[in-house]
Every structure is written in structure tokens, then in C-alpha cells.
Design an enzyme around this catalytic site. Sequence first.
Site, PDB file in Angstrom:
ATOM      1  N   GLU A   1     -57.114  16.046 -42.639  1.00 22.83           N
ATOM      2  CA  GLU A   1     -57.317  14.775 -41.920  1.00 22.83           C
ATOM      3  C   GLU A   1     -58.141  13.805 -42.760  1.00 22.83           C
ATOM      4  O   GLU A   1     -57.920  12.592 -42.713  1.00 22.83           O
ATOM      5  CB  GLU A   1     -57.979  15.062 -40.552  1.00 22.83           C
ATOM      6  CG  GLU A   1     -56.971  15.700 -39.605  1.00 22.83           C
ATOM      7  CD  GLU A   1     -57.564  16.658 -38.582  1.00 22.83           C
ATOM      8  OE1 GLU A   1     -58.790  16.638 -38.362  1.00 22.83           O
ATOM      9  OE2 GLU A   1     -56.781  17.443 -38.013  1.00 22.83           O
TER      10      GLU A   1
ATOM     11  N   SER B   1     -53.406  25.839 -35.429  1.00 23.85           N
ATOM     12  CA  SER B   1     -53.010  26.354 -34.108  1.00 23.85           C
ATOM     13  C   SER B   1     -53.405  27.810 -33.867  1.00 23.85           C
ATOM     14  O   SER B   1     -52.689  28.541 -33.190  1.00 23.85           O
ATOM     15  CB  SER B   1     -51.501  26.154 -33.890  1.00 23.85           C
ATOM     16  OG  SER B   1     -51.182  24.763 -33.877  1.00 23.85           O
TER      17      SER B   1
ATOM     18  N   HIS C   1     -60.651  18.487 -45.718  1.00 25.32           N
ATOM     19  CA  HIS C   1     -59.723  18.745 -44.606  1.00 25.32           C
ATOM     20  C   HIS C   1     -58.537  17.782 -44.732  1.00 25.32           C
ATOM     21  O   HIS C   1     -58.715  16.628 -45.148  1.00 25.32           O
ATOM     22  CB  HIS C   1     -60.444  18.560 -43.273  1.00 25.32           C
ATOM     23  CG  HIS C   1     -59.640  19.062 -42.115  1.00 25.32           C
ATOM     24  ND1 HIS C   1     -58.599  18.340 -41.581  1.00 25.32           N
ATOM     25  CD2 HIS C   1     -59.689  20.233 -41.423  1.00 25.32           C
ATOM     26  CE1 HIS C   1     -58.049  19.047 -40.600  1.00 25.32           C
ATOM     27  NE2 HIS C   1     -58.691  20.198 -40.482  1.00 25.32           N
TER      28      HIS C   1
ATOM     29  N   LYS D   1     -64.132  18.875 -35.053  1.00 28.48           N
ATOM     30  CA  LYS D   1     -63.573  17.549 -35.356  1.00 28.48           C
ATOM     31  C   LYS D   1     -64.376  16.466 -34.610  1.00 28.48           C
ATOM     32  O   LYS D   1     -65.581  16.619 -34.438  1.00 28.48           O
ATOM     33  CB  LYS D   1     -62.071  17.519 -35.029  1.00 28.48           C
ATOM     34  CG  LYS D   1     -61.314  18.661 -35.728  1.00 28.48           C
ATOM     35  CD  LYS D   1     -59.818  18.513 -35.702  1.00 28.48           C
ATOM     36  CE  LYS D   1     -59.192  19.704 -36.428  1.00 28.48           C
ATOM     37  NZ  LYS D   1     -57.735  19.612 -36.528  1.00 28.48           N
TER      38      LYS D   1
ATOM     39  N   ASN E   1     -64.012  24.219 -36.191  1.00 26.14           N
ATOM     40  CA  ASN E   1     -64.083  22.826 -36.618  1.00 26.14           C
ATOM     41  C   ASN E   1     -63.907  21.968 -35.367  1.00 26.14           C
ATOM     42  O   ASN E   1     -62.796  21.843 -34.858  1.00 26.14           O
ATOM     43  CB  ASN E   1     -62.973  22.546 -37.644  1.00 26.14           C
ATOM     44  CG  ASN E   1     -62.884  21.078 -38.019  1.00 26.14           C
ATOM     45  OD1 ASN E   1     -63.749  20.280 -37.649  1.00 26.14           O
ATOM     46  ND2 ASN E   1     -61.840  20.716 -38.748  1.00 26.14           N
TER      47      ASN E   1
ATOM     48  N   GLY F   1     -52.741  21.480 -34.869  1.00 24.76           N
ATOM     49  CA  GLY F   1     -52.658  20.809 -33.571  1.00 24.76           C
ATOM     50  C   GLY F   1     -51.251  20.721 -33.004  1.00 24.76           C
ATOM     51  O   GLY F   1     -51.005  19.966 -32.068  1.00 24.76           O
TER      52      GLY F   1
ATOM     53  N   GLU G   1     -54.585  25.630 -44.591  1.00 27.02           N
ATOM     54  CA  GLU G   1     -54.151  25.007 -43.344  1.00 27.02           C
ATOM     55  C   GLU G   1     -52.868  24.211 -43.588  1.00 27.02           C
ATOM     56  O   GLU G   1     -52.933  23.059 -44.051  1.00 27.02           O
ATOM     57  CB  GLU G   1     -55.223  24.047 -42.829  1.00 27.02           C
ATOM     58  CG  GLU G   1     -56.547  24.707 -42.528  1.00 27.02           C
ATOM     59  CD  GLU G   1     -57.349  23.922 -41.488  1.00 27.02           C
ATOM     60  OE1 GLU G   1     -57.733  24.538 -40.494  1.00 27.02           O
ATOM     61  OE2 GLU G   1     -57.552  22.712 -41.654  1.00 27.02           O
TER      62      GLU G   1
HETATM   63  P1  13P Z   1     -55.982  23.336 -34.579  1.00 28.64           P
HETATM   64  O1  13P Z   1     -56.550  24.734 -34.442  1.00 28.64           O
HETATM   65  O2  13P Z   1     -56.327  22.458 -33.431  1.00 28.64           O
HETATM   66  O3  13P Z   1     -54.523  23.390 -34.919  1.00 28.64           O
HETATM   67  O4  13P Z   1     -56.718  22.676 -35.852  1.00 28.64           O
HETATM   68  C1  13P Z   1     -56.753  23.366 -37.035  1.00 28.64           C
HETATM   69  C2  13P Z   1     -57.674  22.679 -37.969  1.00 28.64           C
HETATM   70  O5  13P Z   1     -57.379  21.603 -38.478  1.00 28.64           O
HETATM   71  C3  13P Z   1     -58.980  23.303 -38.237  1.00 28.64           C
HETATM   72  O6  13P Z   1     -59.642  22.675 -39.282  1.00 28.64           O
END
Ligand code: 13P
Length: 255
Positions: free
Chosen positions: A101, A216, A99, A16, A14, A177, A171
Amino acid sequence: MEGKQARTPLIAGNWKMHKTVAEAVELVEGLLKADLPAPVEVLVCPPFTALSEVAKIVAGTKIKLGAQNLHWEKQGAYTGEVSPVMLAELGCEYVIIGHSERRQYFGETDEAVNRKVKAALEHGIKPIICVGESLAEREAGVTEELIQRQVRAAIAGLSAAELASIVIAYEPIWAIGTGKTADGPEANRIGRLIRETIAAVDRAAGEVVRILYGGSVKPENFAEFAAQSDIDGALVGGASLKADQFAAIVRVAVV
Ligand code: 13P
């Protein structure tokens, strides 16, 4: 074959809101040069602006293409939105839906997630549905309840065949992150819960549905997740932005 062995591992990147078109092209070309083992499905989900160029590069290769969001309508007066028809035209096989976010910053509700899941499936695009608890929810002891609610709402009204083609990504929000991860057995326990929640609707779908861990994920920590009975891959954020790291995670997925 049954259980985990019958499910092809999926490693999804992803990206982002990262990568210009030029940077996206460089990243995916780097991935194509890497050694990616055959028994793993490899997926990249660039931002909308880079989908078209990345689609041309991955056509006919092992790497599959996905988007990070979609609107549930085919077309219309929805300024700023992208429809499933548009994604299917570009060859997107997958789309990330719900997601954390999007839920957190863009007000995406369980109901919206369900509409998007149905729209994706109607256009032959497999949804990767994201679920996960915040730190406060985890500390309040409501993780299981919340995950079940998110999963049930996302899959409401799907046929057995549709259910069998979805992917769920677990997740935990506190692991995204942050460099913190759930531990393997803990992620597996939630993976099992998600599988059972789907199996309660359709037994066979519960067996075949793939469940990813996200939060992560790095080449150094993924082995612990890949070894779990109910985790079939990863949804990778930060580490998917570097070809060598993402390829290394794909190699760890072969257990
Ligand atoms: P990270 O791997 O940067 O923690 O992000 C995970 C994520 O949100 C994947 O969709």
C-alpha cells in the site's frame, strides 16, 4: 535444531489506518486476556497515534510493539514523517517497511525501502520488509523475478548480522483484503526463493531469517501456511483487528 524448528514463529498484526486510541487500547487489552501460546512471538503494529498508549499496556507482557512505517532520517524538516529515534523511544521492536500500500499509494521505491531498512537497523528496530506481486505481474509470469528484485534491493549493503535480524513478509497484492489467498505450497515456493536470495548473500542468514505470509490470513486458512517448511508466521491485516481472531491465528501458528 535447524531449519524451521530453529525459527520462532512470528504473528504480526498490521492494523493499517484503523483504530482510534480508545479502540486500540480496547483491542490490545482484549489480546492480553486471550490465551497466547508461549513459543510464538506476537506483534501488534497500531497506527502512529496509538503507539504511545499501546506501548504502556504491552510493556512487560508477551505482546511486542511495531510501527507501520518510518522515515530514514533521525530528525529534520520532513513534515508529517516519523523518525526511527521516535519509534525506538516508544519501545518499537519492529517496523513494517515497503508494504504494497505504501509502494502503490505513496510512491515508495525499492531505494526508499532500502534506506528505511538501514535506518531501522541502525536504531535497533527490526524491519519487516514486504514484497509481493500484483495480479498483472503474476499473470505475466514475472513473480519470481520481481520478488528477487525487491528482496535484493531492500537488503543491499546490509552486514551478515543485520541480514540475520530482518523479517520478510511475502504478500501477494491480489490476496490483500480480497479473501483470496495463495495456496500453501505456492507461498512456500516463494518463501524458499526469498530464503535462497538471502542465502546467496549470507548462507547463515538465509537459514535464520523469518519469512511471513500475508494476504487474507484468517484462523480458518492459516494452518495450511503454518505447516510449510519456509513460512514462519503471518502478517495479518483485517483479522488482526479482532482480538479473538488474531489470538486464534497465534494458536494455529504452533505446529
Ligand atoms: P489482509 O489480511 O486484510 O488481507 O491484509 C494483509 C496485509 O496487507 C497485511 O499487511
